[in-house]
Design an enzyme around this catalytic site. Sequence first.
Site, mmCIF file in Angstrom:
data_model
loop_
_atom_site.group_PDB
_atom_site.id
_atom_site.type_symbol
_atom_site.label_atom_id
_atom_site.label_comp_id
_atom_site.label_asym_id
_atom_site.label_seq_id
_atom_site.Cartn_x
_atom_site.Cartn_y
_atom_site.Cartn_z
ATOM 1 N N ASP A 1 60.431 -9.611 37.877
ATOM 2 C CA ASP A 1 60.904 -10.970 37.678
ATOM 3 C C ASP A 1 62.352 -10.853 37.213
ATOM 4 O O ASP A 1 62.624 -10.342 36.122
ATOM 5 C CB ASP A 1 60.049 -11.672 36.614
ATOM 6 C CG ASP A 1 60.425 -13.134 36.409
ATOM 7 O OD1 ASP A 1 61.557 -13.521 36.774
ATOM 8 O OD2 ASP A 1 59.595 -13.886 35.854
ATOM 9 N N VAL A 2 63.297 -11.298 38.033
ATOM 10 C CA VAL A 2 64.714 -11.085 37.716
ATOM 11 C C VAL A 2 65.154 -11.832 36.460
ATOM 12 O O VAL A 2 66.224 -11.561 35.915
ATOM 13 C CB VAL A 2 65.619 -11.467 38.902
ATOM 14 C CG1 VAL A 2 65.334 -10.575 40.107
ATOM 15 C CG2 VAL A 2 65.479 -12.949 39.261
ATOM 16 N N ASN B 1 69.305 -10.026 45.656
ATOM 17 C CA ASN B 1 68.995 -10.999 46.701
ATOM 18 C C ASN B 1 68.151 -12.170 46.212
ATOM 19 O O ASN B 1 68.240 -13.267 46.760
ATOM 20 C CB ASN B 1 68.255 -10.284 47.836
ATOM 21 C CG ASN B 1 67.572 -11.236 48.780
ATOM 22 O OD1 ASN B 1 68.195 -11.875 49.622
ATOM 23 N ND2 ASN B 1 66.249 -11.363 48.630
ATOM 24 N N ASP C 1 59.908 -7.575 43.574
ATOM 25 C CA ASP C 1 59.559 -8.965 43.856
ATOM 26 C C ASP C 1 58.584 -9.442 42.782
ATOM 27 O O ASP C 1 57.804 -8.646 42.243
ATOM 28 C CB ASP C 1 58.928 -9.115 45.241
ATOM 29 C CG ASP C 1 59.074 -10.531 45.791
ATOM 30 O OD1 ASP C 1 59.904 -10.731 46.691
ATOM 31 O OD2 ASP C 1 58.375 -11.438 45.296
ATOM 32 N N TYR D 1 72.409 -25.990 42.665
ATOM 33 C CA TYR D 1 72.522 -24.872 43.604
ATOM 34 C C TYR D 1 73.986 -24.476 43.794
ATOM 35 O O TYR D 1 74.341 -23.294 43.730
ATOM 36 C CB TYR D 1 71.899 -25.260 44.946
ATOM 37 C CG TYR D 1 71.806 -24.110 45.927
ATOM 38 C CD1 TYR D 1 70.861 -23.105 45.753
ATOM 39 C CD2 TYR D 1 72.650 -24.035 47.030
ATOM 40 C CE1 TYR D 1 70.760 -22.042 46.646
ATOM 41 C CE2 TYR D 1 72.565 -22.980 47.927
ATOM 42 C CZ TYR D 1 71.628 -21.991 47.731
ATOM 43 O OH TYR D 1 71.536 -20.936 48.613
#
Length: 267
Positions: A55-56, A82, A34, A146
Amino acid sequence: MTAIRAFITGAGSGLGRAFAQQLAAKGAKLCIGDIDAVAGQKTADECGGHFVKCDVRIEDDLMAAAAWMQAEWGGVDLLINNAGVAQMGALADTSLEDWRWIIDINLLGTVNGCKAFAPHLAQTKGRILNIASMASFLHLPNAGSYNATKSAVLALSETLMLELEPQGIKTHVACPGFFRTDLAQNMRAGDDKARAMTARLVERSRSGANDVATRILDGMDRGEARILLDKRTRRALQMKNWLPFPRYLNGLRKEVAKLEARMTRAS
């Protein structure tokens, strides 16, 4: 039976935290990722797991997490991509900065996770679970960024179902609708109306993160590649696939009008 070794992005809260709790209850060894170190560490402590700040958007963060699991636990069996965010608003009200922000997290964050972990998952014949959305195919207005990113996650996932299959990796993608989580709190919006509408959709949902996580994990256990959580979602996809598109679009106009009317009523 050997415990599965799982890495979950965005596990400090919401759906990711629910995944962690339920997998821990089944005896899984968890590596929690996370960007929020406090929330992520809390989840790890609750679930007896290991936390890595992640950090993705940064490929090296995912590579480091995969390398840690390989070195410390001998590999990884399950990757759950996720982490995700929402950006709502009309095209004219959505800046290119916001487009880049949501693409970097929702789409490229998923790409980064798959690229970093696929070599390790090939060794264990493991699995990938990508979290898309009902918005992958039900494209409501004022949610262009989105819708686009979640559609891309679905397309990527279906690509990897065939591409990674020869390596022994099974790919799943889940398409939940709105559910009670903190997505609306962290979203960006082009205007107050879009923000309020999204918040109401989330707050008034009958489903919570724990229920959604249960249904997704059950779908994986059944071997479902594309996990549609309820009859409403399946019906929406059927209507889009089966109806002539002008008729489908007209029906969607009516549903959007009903939705807007319902959301403007007092709670």
